[in-house]
Design an enzyme around this catalytic site. Structure first.
Site: not given
Ligand code: COA
Length: 449
Positions: A83, A120, A244
């Site tokens: 991609e 993906c 994945h």
């Molecule tokens: N200690 C432990 N865990 C922590 C933490 C800390 N200090 N701070 C955050 N976390 C956890 C959160 O609780 C969350 O876990 P949960 O979803 O089980 O509750 C996780 O870490 C991620 O934190 P979050 O605040 O949700 O991260 P974010 O807002 O930065 O975004 C994604 C996370 C996945 C949305 C972001 O990385 C993203 O957009 N990724 C690209 C898209 C993707 O990969 N999608 C997946 C499907 S293909």
């Protein structure tokens, strides 16, 4: 009829590393445990200045061909899943074949080449194409080369920036494979979604939180569809379940849903009922909200049971070891998960031939696919050939400033003015490298001895 599946595999990681808890988190003012515990990632791989999806794919394929003692005449098909393509017409597979022809005497003149796109999922779809090509008898005894190669970069400050990565997985698809054979049965979950897309732009538009929900929904549909043809799945049917893996935390969620589904209406659900109750059934609730609340409570309890934790540690956690160190490789990620599992079994001296894997692939946009695989008697020798540990180990560890510069180098919208040209961080050796632009805007490559 003969079995068809993956005969051999090789993995090439981008040669730079960004340490997430120690370099990225402090620069972002975030708690390092968000990365290590929350997302489940220690580091991301990045391409050095002379690397791109072609060099990484060609280097993985070259090593694979060397291990297997193959020449171009043995290959009847080259499909690249990506991609991160840079050309809307000429497929990346032609560039990779061109690279390989620099180091082999023969040519891929009679091989069918193409490029597959469905976020993906495309790596798994390319394996599917190769499987069908062989099963139909059109392969003339030859094998297919499937290469999943990506530079998974997000715009700076996008939440996805934490989950970047870059690398390539090359797989040889053959009759009577030595690694795993594929089931005829497969299940799909597919819907028109806008969770993650790149409408003629390099960096994705992402609704991250939604993409997590879409992944889980499509995966559930694919599992139900798979069970419709293959029969019900049970937690003890599979040695490993590679999913994945955009980041290991995503798989942690998917595994819990899968486990809940597999134990429903079984003696395992009954056994756990004393501790956490039985699974909520929708018909027993007046509102959807109440049902969802009860489900959340049940899942919280389930996650903490010894039965679930033991199963997760044995069947799912071993699929995450490589991803944790390299980040998201988009099309390659599920294939890293399979390789991680088999590598763990090999290191533990586990006897795996004849055991089964359940493989869950996903592509945003969105579609999930699930099929089963059976580990073949020759698997140990093939896994012993993997060079990914050395690849991970030898990466150059970027500081934050260097990371910013590397991100710019690979950003197609930032023109280098010559002045700000950045030096490579590592020295290429026995590998293909990017060698500038040709007169029609094509990319050129050479092999460095
Ligand atoms: N200690 C432990 N865990 C922590 C933490 C800390 N200090 N701070 C955050 N976390 C956890 C959160 O609780 C969350 O876990 P949960 O979803 O089980 O509750 C996780 O870490 C991620 O934190 P979050 O605040 O949700 O991260 P974010 O807002 O930065 O975004 C994604 C996370 C996945 C949305 C972001 O990385 C993203 O957009 N990724 C690209 C898209 C993707 O990969 N999608 C997946 C499907 S293909």
């Amino acid at each position: 009829m003969t079995d068809v599946g993956i005969d051999a595999i090789e993995i090439w990681t981008g040669k730079l590393k960004l340490d997430l808890p120690n370099t990225f988190a402090p620069a972002k003012g975030e708690d390092p445990e968000k990365y290590t515990k929350g997302l489940g990632l220690n580091a991301s791989s990045f391409p050095d200045t002379y690397e791109d999806i072609v060099t990484m794919g060609a280097n993985a394929a070259h090593r694979l061909m060397e291990h297997e003692g193959l020449t171009p005449e043995d290959i009847g098909r080259i499909d690249v899943a990506t991609e991160s393509s840079f050309d809307n017409s000429k497929p990346v597979s032609t560039y990779i074949a061109g690279c390989l022809e620099r180091v082999y005497e023969g040519k891929f003149s009679h091989a069918n080449k193409g490029e597959r796109k469905f976020a993906c999922l495309a790596g798994t779809q390319s394996i599917d194409d190769a499987y069908n090509w062989i099963k139909s008898g059109r392969n003339r005894g030859r094998s297919a080369l499937v290469i999943a190669t990506d530079t998974a970069l997000y715009a700076r400050n996008d939440p996805g920036e934490a989950t970047q990565g870059a690398g390539a997985v090359a797989m040889l698809i053959s009759e009577d494979p030595d690694l795993v054979s594929l089931s005829t049965e497969q299940g799909y979950g597919s819907a028109d979604e806008t969770d993650f897309l790149k409408p003629n732009q390099q960096f994705p538009s992402v609704d991250g939180k939604r993409s997590v929900q879409v992944y889980l929904a499509r995966m559930r549909e694919a599992l139900e569809d798979f069970e419709g043809v293959a029969g019900r799945t049970h937690t003890d049917d599979f040695a490993y379940i590679p999913f994945h893996t955009p980041f290991p935390g995503m798989v942690r969620k998917a595994a819990l849903f899968g486990y809940r589904h597999m134990i429903r209406d079984t003696s395992m659900e009954d056994d756990l009922a004393g501790e956490i109750g039985r699974q909520p059934r929708e018909e027993a609730f007046d509102s959807e909200g109440d049902f969802e609340e009860a489900l959340r409570e049940y899942m919280d309890g389930l996650k903490r049971t010894d039965a679930y934790q033991e199963w997760y540690a044995r069947v799912v956690d071993p699929t995450l070891t490589i991803s944790r160190e390299v980040g998201n490789w988009y099309t390659g990620s599920v294939h890293l998960a399979r390789a991680s599992a088999l590598k763990t079994a090999f290191e533990e001296g586990r006897e795996l031939a004849g055991e089964r894997l359940l493989v869950g692939s996903y592509g945003s946009g969105a579609q999930a696919e699930i099929h089963a695989e059976t580990v073949q008697p020759g698997w140990e020798e093939k896994i012993a050939d993997l060079t990914i540990d050395e690849g991970i180990e030898r990466r150059y560890d970027l500081d934050y400033d260097e990371y910013e510069r590397v991100h710019d180098v690979h950003n197609h919208d930032i023109e280098s003015d010559g002045d700000g040209e950045i030096e490579e961080f590592t020295a290429p050796e026995s590998e293909f490298v990017f060698d500038g632009w040709g007169r029609m805007g094509e990319r050129k490559y050479r092999f460095v001895e």
